[in-house]
Design a protein around this motif. Structure first.
Motif, mmCIF file in Angstrom:
data_model
loop_
_atom_site.group_PDB
_atom_site.id
_atom_site.type_symbol
_atom_site.label_atom_id
_atom_site.label_comp_id
_atom_site.label_asym_id
_atom_site.label_seq_id
_atom_site.Cartn_x
_atom_site.Cartn_y
_atom_site.Cartn_z
ATOM 1 N N MET A 1 0.835 -1.178 0.000
ATOM 2 C CA MET A 1 0.000 0.000 0.000
ATOM 3 C C MET A 1 0.886 1.250 0.000
ATOM 4 S SD MET A 1 -2.858 1.101 2.805
ATOM 5 C CE MET A 1 -4.426 0.929 2.003
ATOM 6 N N ARG A 2 0.599 2.182 -0.909
ATOM 7 C CA ARG A 2 1.367 3.407 -1.022
ATOM 8 C C ARG A 2 1.064 4.342 0.144
ATOM 9 N NH1 ARG A 2 -0.733 6.407 -5.292
ATOM 10 N NH2 ARG A 2 -0.719 8.377 -4.232
ATOM 11 N N GLN A 3 2.098 4.930 0.705
ATOM 12 C CA GLN A 3 1.939 5.858 1.817
ATOM 13 C C GLN A 3 1.420 7.187 1.285
ATOM 14 O OE1 GLN A 3 2.353 5.176 4.967
ATOM 15 N NE2 GLN A 3 2.104 7.215 5.803
ATOM 16 N N THR A 4 0.320 7.685 1.831
ATOM 17 C CA THR A 4 -0.247 8.968 1.438
ATOM 18 C C THR A 4 0.436 10.066 2.246
ATOM 19 O OG1 THR A 4 -2.356 7.908 1.014
ATOM 20 C CG2 THR A 4 -2.388 10.292 1.232
ATOM 21 N N PRO A 5 0.907 11.131 1.590
ATOM 22 C CA PRO A 5 1.545 12.219 2.336
ATOM 23 C C PRO A 5 0.548 12.864 3.310
ATOM 24 C CG PRO A 5 1.751 12.565 -0.048
ATOM 25 C CD PRO A 5 0.872 11.379 0.164
ATOM 26 N N VAL A 6 1.046 13.325 4.442
ATOM 27 C CA VAL A 6 0.196 13.975 5.435
ATOM 28 C C VAL A 6 -0.257 15.325 4.885
ATOM 29 C CG1 VAL A 6 0.104 14.967 7.757
ATOM 30 C CG2 VAL A 6 1.294 12.796 7.358
ATOM 31 N N GLN A 7 -1.565 15.525 4.825
ATOM 32 C CA GLN A 7 -2.144 16.785 4.375
ATOM 33 C C GLN A 7 -2.685 17.599 5.545
ATOM 34 O OE1 GLN A 7 -5.087 16.304 1.301
ATOM 35 N NE2 GLN A 7 -3.879 14.792 0.229
ATOM 36 N N ARG A 8 -3.030 16.883 6.603
ATOM 37 C CA ARG A 8 -3.630 17.551 7.751
ATOM 38 C C ARG A 8 -3.327 16.753 9.008
ATOM 39 N NH1 ARG A 8 -10.054 18.922 8.640
ATOM 40 N NH2 ARG A 8 -9.757 20.273 10.427
ATOM 41 N N GLN A 9 -3.010 17.466 10.083
ATOM 42 C CA GLN A 9 -2.777 16.814 11.366
ATOM 43 C C GLN A 9 -3.874 17.265 12.323
ATOM 44 O OE1 GLN A 9 0.607 17.927 14.006
ATOM 45 N NE2 GLN A 9 1.199 15.792 13.666
ATOM 46 N N ILE A 10 -4.450 16.295 13.025
ATOM 47 C CA ILE A 10 -5.531 16.588 13.959
ATOM 48 C C ILE A 10 -5.170 16.036 15.328
ATOM 49 C CG2 ILE A 10 -7.952 16.111 14.530
ATOM 50 C CD1 ILE A 10 -8.549 16.122 11.576
ATOM 51 N N ALA A 11 -5.219 16.912 16.329
ATOM 52 C CA ALA A 11 -5.006 16.498 17.714
ATOM 53 C C ALA A 11 -6.338 15.989 18.258
ATOM 54 C CB ALA A 11 -4.502 17.669 18.540
ATOM 55 N N VAL A 12 -6.291 14.848 18.937
ATOM 56 C CA VAL A 12 -7.504 14.209 19.457
ATOM 57 C C VAL A 12 -7.342 13.945 20.946
ATOM 58 C CG1 VAL A 12 -8.992 12.161 19.311
ATOM 59 C CG2 VAL A 12 -7.935 13.082 17.236
ATOM 60 N N TYR A 13 -8.387 14.287 21.679
ATOM 61 C CA TYR A 13 -8.451 13.982 23.103
ATOM 62 C C TYR A 13 -9.717 13.171 23.342
ATOM 63 C CZ TYR A 13 -9.168 14.586 28.105
ATOM 64 O OH TYR A 13 -9.391 14.360 29.436
ATOM 65 N N CYS A 14 -9.591 11.987 23.949
ATOM 66 C CA CYS A 14 -10.729 11.101 24.230
ATOM 67 C C CYS A 14 -10.926 10.959 25.724
ATOM 68 C CB CYS A 14 -10.484 9.697 23.685
ATOM 69 S SG CYS A 14 -10.292 9.596 21.937
ATOM 70 N N PHE A 15 -12.194 10.892 26.124
ATOM 71 C CA PHE A 15 -12.484 10.586 27.520
ATOM 72 C C PHE A 15 -13.903 10.060 27.654
ATOM 73 C CE2 PHE A 15 -14.124 14.829 27.130
ATOM 74 C CZ PHE A 15 -15.105 14.990 28.108
ATOM 75 N N THR A 16 -14.210 9.518 28.824
ATOM 76 C CA THR A 16 -15.551 9.024 29.109
ATOM 77 C C THR A 16 -16.197 9.948 30.126
ATOM 78 O OG1 THR A 16 -14.694 7.537 30.806
ATOM 79 C CG2 THR A 16 -15.001 6.608 28.608
ATOM 80 N N GLY A 17 -17.490 10.208 29.933
ATOM 81 C CA GLY A 17 -18.226 11.096 30.824
ATOM 82 C C GLY A 17 -18.679 10.406 32.101
ATOM 83 N N ASN A 18 -19.326 11.166 32.951
ATOM 84 C CA ASN A 18 -19.844 10.646 34.218
ATOM 85 C C ASN A 18 -20.896 9.571 33.975
ATOM 86 O OD1 ASN A 18 -18.262 12.407 35.706
ATOM 87 N ND2 ASN A 18 -19.828 14.004 35.711
ATOM 88 N N GLY A 19 -20.819 8.502 34.756
ATOM 89 C CA GLY A 19 -21.824 7.452 34.694
ATOM 90 C C GLY A 19 -21.627 6.419 33.609
ATOM 91 N N VAL A 20 -20.603 6.588 32.781
ATOM 92 C CA VAL A 20 -20.334 5.645 31.690
ATOM 93 C C VAL A 20 -19.713 4.378 32.266
ATOM 94 C CG1 VAL A 20 -18.900 5.271 29.642
ATOM 95 C CG2 VAL A 20 -20.139 7.418 29.928
ATOM 96 N N ARG A 21 -20.175 3.229 31.770
ATOM 97 C CA ARG A 21 -19.684 1.946 32.295
ATOM 98 C C ARG A 21 -18.683 1.280 31.352
ATOM 99 N NH1 ARG A 21 -25.440 -0.452 33.554
ATOM 100 N NH2 ARG A 21 -25.728 0.642 31.606
ATOM 101 N N VAL A 22 -17.950 2.080 30.631
ATOM 102 C CA VAL A 22 -16.872 1.600 29.770
ATOM 103 C C VAL A 22 -15.603 2.258 30.288
ATOM 104 C CG1 VAL A 22 -15.914 1.674 27.425
ATOM 105 C CG2 VAL A 22 -18.375 1.351 27.748
#
Length: 182
Positions: A1-22
């Motif tokens: 598979m050919r590597q696609t050049p980076v066109q855009r970088q996105i910073a991501v922050y993930c979290f779970t809210g109150n009461g979530v059972r995961v």
């Protein structure tokens, strides 16, 4: 598979809210795996960088309870949908859908997706809204009998006569690559 050049970088922050059972680490790991998949948005030149701390400008992906979805989004949330708030880059994922999958008609092909496949669809679909700039043209129709549905087709509203998909199609990737990012 050919590597696609980076066109855009996105910073991501993930979290779970109150009461979530995961577990938060479990959710973060799953989202990271989905967004870093070679057959995902990465194939369109999008690079995701994950952070343990929220910073201004981050795309925030939060897992919240079905009750909070309903409280925040009313009728939209009442159908169990997840949501993307385009003005602030905040994606809210419905915990019930994350844990159990879609609620769809028994004869709809989306029911044949594995839970992991559905989770991948969900994250890719909501991130697609961010990448496309949240326009009224984000959602896509079925393109023909038996074809793979766009990841931007609303699978939980039904995909027939298309086949459900968990990852962006070539057409989805092309739409992202045509976007001009600043």
């Amino acid at each position: 598979m050919r590597q696609t050049p980076v066109q855009r970088q996105i910073a991501v922050y993930c979290f779970t809210g109150n009461g979530v059972r995961v577990g938060e680490q479990s959710f973060r790991r799953a989202v990271r795996d989905i967004l870093l998949a070679r057959n995902g948005w990465r194939a369109a030149g999008v690079q995701f960088v994950f952070s343990d701390r929220r910073s201004p400008g981050d795309v925030v992906i939060e897992l919240i309870t079905a009750g909070e979805i309903m409280q925040r989004y009313g009728a939209h949330g009442g159908r169990g949908m997840s949501a993307t708030e385009c003005h602030n880059g905040h994606i809210r994922i419905n915990e019930r859908r994350w844990r159990y999958g879609p609620i769809a008609a028994h004869d709809d092909p989306v029911q044949t997706m594995s839970l992991r496949g559905y989770q991948s669809y969900l994250i890719n679909h909501e991130m697609g809204h961010i990448l496309l700039g949240c326009t009224e043209h984000d959602h896509q129709p079925c393109t023909g009998w038996g074809r793979r549905a766009s990841v931007m087709q609303q699978h939980t509203k039904g995909v027939s006569p298309c086949r459900p998909t968990a990852t962006p199609t070539a057409a989805d990737l092309a739409r992202i690559q045509q976007k001009k990012f600043v």
